[in-house]
Structure formats: structure tokens, C-alpha cells
Design a protein around this motif. Structure first.
Motif, short mmCIF file in Angstrom:
data_model
loop_
_atom_site.label_atom_id
_atom_site.label_comp_id
_atom_site.label_asym_id
_atom_site.label_seq_id
_atom_site.Cartn_x
_atom_site.Cartn_y
_atom_site.Cartn_z
N MET A 39 0.70 -1.30 0.12
CA MET A 39 -0.11 -0.09 -0.01
C MET A 39 0.73 1.10 -0.04
SD MET A 39 -3.20 -1.15 -0.42
CE MET A 39 -3.73 -2.82 -0.31
N GLN A 40 2.07 1.29 0.33
CA GLN A 40 3.08 2.20 0.64
C GLN A 40 3.36 2.73 -0.91
OE1 GLN A 40 6.18 1.49 3.28
NE2 GLN A 40 5.07 2.29 5.05
N GLU A 72 0.06 9.71 -5.54
CA GLU A 72 0.06 10.84 -4.79
C GLU A 72 0.16 12.10 -5.64
OE1 GLU A 72 2.89 12.70 -0.97
OE2 GLU A 72 3.46 11.09 -2.10
N GLN A 73 0.89 12.10 -6.53
CA GLN A 73 0.87 13.45 -7.34
C GLN A 73 -0.50 13.61 -8.21
OE1 GLN A 73 3.39 15.64 -7.11
NE2 GLN A 73 4.12 14.24 -5.24
N GLN A 74 -1.06 12.54 -8.19
CA GLN A 74 -2.45 12.88 -8.95
C GLN A 74 -3.78 13.53 -8.14
OE1 GLN A 74 -2.58 12.20 -12.27
NE2 GLN A 74 -0.30 11.51 -12.10
N LEU A 75 -3.35 13.43 -6.75
CA LEU A 75 -4.38 13.94 -5.87
C LEU A 75 -4.46 15.34 -5.78
CD1 LEU A 75 -3.97 10.95 -3.25
CD2 LEU A 75 -5.57 11.21 -5.30
N PRO A 76 -5.45 16.24 -5.23
CA PRO A 76 -5.39 17.55 -4.67
C PRO A 76 -4.11 17.76 -3.64
CG PRO A 76 -7.67 16.61 -4.79
CD PRO A 76 -6.69 15.25 -4.86
N ALA A 77 -3.59 18.85 -3.62
CA ALA A 77 -2.65 19.10 -2.71
C ALA A 77 -2.77 19.07 -1.45
CB ALA A 77 -2.09 20.62 -3.18
N GLU A 78 -4.13 19.15 -0.98
CA GLU A 78 -4.33 19.06 0.57
C GLU A 78 -4.57 17.53 0.55
OE1 GLU A 78 -8.37 19.79 -1.84
OE2 GLU A 78 -6.12 20.72 -1.81
N ALA A 137 -1.85 10.45 5.99
CA ALA A 137 -1.54 9.21 6.52
C ALA A 137 -3.15 8.38 6.40
CB ALA A 137 -1.09 8.85 7.93
N LEU A 138 -3.39 7.59 5.21
CA LEU A 138 -4.75 7.17 5.14
C LEU A 138 -4.69 5.71 5.15
CD1 LEU A 138 -5.96 9.39 1.84
CD2 LEU A 138 -6.40 9.73 4.47
N SER A 139 -5.65 4.94 5.63
CA SER A 139 -5.91 3.76 5.46
C SER A 139 -5.99 3.22 4.17
CB SER A 139 -7.13 3.20 6.27
OG SER A 139 -8.11 3.68 5.59
N PRO A 140 -5.84 2.00 3.66
CA PRO A 140 -5.95 1.67 2.26
C PRO A 140 -7.31 2.13 1.61
CG PRO A 140 -5.17 -0.18 3.38
CD PRO A 140 -5.26 0.69 4.32
N LEU A 180 -10.66 5.54 -1.99
CA LEU A 180 -11.80 6.51 -2.13
C LEU A 180 -11.30 7.88 -2.41
CD1 LEU A 180 -14.38 5.11 0.93
CD2 LEU A 180 -14.26 4.90 -1.59
N THR A 181 -10.53 8.20 -2.02
CA THR A 181 -9.91 9.46 -2.25
C THR A 181 -9.45 9.62 -3.77
OG1 THR A 181 -9.15 9.84 -0.10
CG2 THR A 181 -8.13 11.48 -1.81
#
Length: 295
Positions: free
Chosen positions: A109-110, A117-123, A128-131, A136-137
């Protein structure tokens, strides 16, 4: 001609996306960086961004009007295809999603997080998210990106022409890429206003393109859904429209623990298929409007 221009631009854009070429976001960033230095105390001003988007939109509207008045409307066909190709498109997703699915299947998962990570919004980056929360994000971000770069453009192009399509996409680009971060929330409010009707139309389309029974149970949460964000509307509507708990990882892991390693890839495939079928529904609806003489 409107439908033909859109279909041609859509096919070209999908081929460009598959090869990760011609990023519209990169073009917007270059355009906004020019002459976009804010003075002291003007970091939250919307004036510069509005000028950058509204003036080209007005120029396109004037060009379309003059071409229609002179009987040269068909001459704008190549221009509209060119502009639509630039407005649409979400390149850069194919490789990260493939790597993410592979890492998920291995249980790493790491690594999965690092790939997307770079595809997600900056915020959302570095959290530290669970799988389950991570997936879902990612799903919400993917659906929102495709909506803003395809469906939003398609809706306003069919509803009001190339000028409105440019304006709506420009507002989204301002909210994402305007150099002064303090002004982006203001642009986001305008972008949400432009997206209010098309995102709810897409949410309704999910019912036709997916599981109608499941969709009918969840759609009441987002219609009319005043004040609900675009990602929330899309995720709720898609969750009801997808079978097999494709957007409910906790439920899936409880019912099918042996198939958990394949969940990431299966879920993303289901989401992409739902979006592709929904675009097909929109194209068919546009064709019917053309036959009826509306478009």
C-alpha cells in the motif's frame, strides 16, 4: 456540425490521452503565468484571472456570431475541433493507475500511495490514510478530473457553444492553476456554479449507465443537493450505480476477503467503464437532439 465536431475532438483527445500527450493543464498554467504578477494586497483578487478567461471566451463568441451572420459558420469547424481538443483531456492517469493497481495486488500500500500521490489534490498529499480511505480519495479525484475535463466541456458546448465551453473549463483551470493561491477559492466557487447542473445530469446518467436499482436508493442524497461538492455528488451517485461494492472497500473486504488483492484494479476498471458508458449516453442524447433539430 456541433455533434460531429465534438465526436472528432473526443476521438482525437482519447488517443492523445492514451499516449500521455498534450496536457491541457500545462497550457493553462503557461497562459496564467504570463503577466499574472499580483501587487501587494491583491493576492486574493479575481480580476486578473477573469480577464484571462472571459476575454478569450468573448472573442470566441463574437467570432461565432460574425461567422453565422456572414454565412461562414462551417468555416469554424476546424477551429472548434482544435479548441475542444485543448479543453478536454486528462493525460497522465494511465501509467499511475496501472502501477497503483499492481502495487495494490501485491499488498504494497505504501508503493500504491507513492504512485498516485501526485495525481491527488494538494491538500490530500502526504496524508496518512488507510487503504480504504486512500482508494476512495483516488476514486473521487479520478471521477472529478474526468468530469471537469470531458463532461463539463461537453455540456456547455452543446448548451451554448464553444465560448461557454471555454469559459466553464477556464474557471476550473483558474481554481486549479492560478498562480496566486489566495484567489483560487474564489475561482472554485465560480467553477462549482458552472458545474452544478452538469454534475447532477451526470449523476442521473449513472443510473442509465449502471445499476438503476442501486442508483435509485442513493440519488436522493445528491438531488437537488444544494451545497454538495462535485466529488461528493459523483461518488454517491457512482456508488449506487456500481455493483459488487466497487466503491465500498470496507464492505467488499468483509464479504470477499479472499478477493481483496484484486479490489483496487477491479474498482478502477468499474469506474472507468461507468464513465465511458455515461459519455456514450450523452452522445446518443445529443444525436437525438440533432435529429429533433434542437442542436
Amino acid at each position: 456540425m456541433t455533434l460531429v465536431a465534438f465526436l472528432l475532438a473526443y476521438v482525437i483527445r482519447r488517443r492523445l490521452d492514451s499516449g500521455n500527450r498534450l496536457s491541457g493543464d500545462r497550457l493553462w498554467r503557461v497562459w496564467f503565468q504570463r503577466y499574472a504578477v499580483a501587487g501587494a494586497g491583491e493576492e486574493t483578487s479575481l480580476r486578473g484571472g477573469v480577464i484571462k478567461v472571459v476575454i478569450p471566451a468573448l472573442a470566441l463568441a463574437l467570432l461565432v456570431y460574425l461567422a453565422g451572420a456572414w454565412g461562414l459558420r462551417a468555416a469554424l469547424f476546424p477551429l472548434e475541433v482544435f479548441v475542444l481538443v485543448g479543453l478536454m483531456g486528462a493525460p497522465g492517469w494511465k501509467v499511475p493507475l496501472a502501477l497503483y493497481s499492481d502495487a495494490w495486488h501485491r499488498g504494497d500500500m505504501q508503493a500504491a500511495w507513492r504512485h498516485i500521490e501526485q495525481q491527488l489534490p494538494a491538500e490530500e498529499r502526504g496524508a496518512a490514510l488507510s487503504p480504504e480511505a486512500m482508494h476512495l480519495t483516488l476514486s473521487r479525484t479520478l471521477m472529478t478530473s474526468v468530469f471537469e475535463r470531458f463532461f463539463l466541456v461537453a455540456f456547455w458546448y452543446f448548451a451554448g457553444g464553444i465560448a461557454l465551453a471555454f469559459l466553464a473549463r477556464g474557471l476550473v483551470a483558474l481554481a486549479d492553476h492560478w498562480p496566486q493561491a489566495g484567489a483560487r477559492p474564489g475561482f472554485r466557487r465560480w467553477a462549482n456554479l458552472a458545474a452544478w447542473l452538469p454534475v447532477r445530469l451526470l449523476a442521473c446518467t449513472f443510473g442509465l449507465a449502471g445499476d438503476l436499482a442501486g442508483w435509485s436508493r442513493d440519488i436522493k442524497r445528491v438531488l437537488p443537493g444544494f451545497g454538495k461538492s462535485v466529488p461528493f455528488v459523483l461518488s454517491v451517485a457512482a456508488n449506487g450505480s456500481l455493483t459488487g461494492y466497487a466503491l465500498d472497500p470496507r464492505r467488499f473486504s468483509t464479504l470477499h476477503p479472499d478477493e481483496w488483492p484484486s479490489f483496487g484494479g477491479r474498482s478502477l476498471t468499474a469506474i472507468r467503464d461507468l464513465l465511458n458508458r455515461s459519455m456514450l449516453v450523452w452522445i446518443c442524447a445529443a444525436a437525438l437532439l440533432v435529429i429533433a433539430g434542437v442542436l
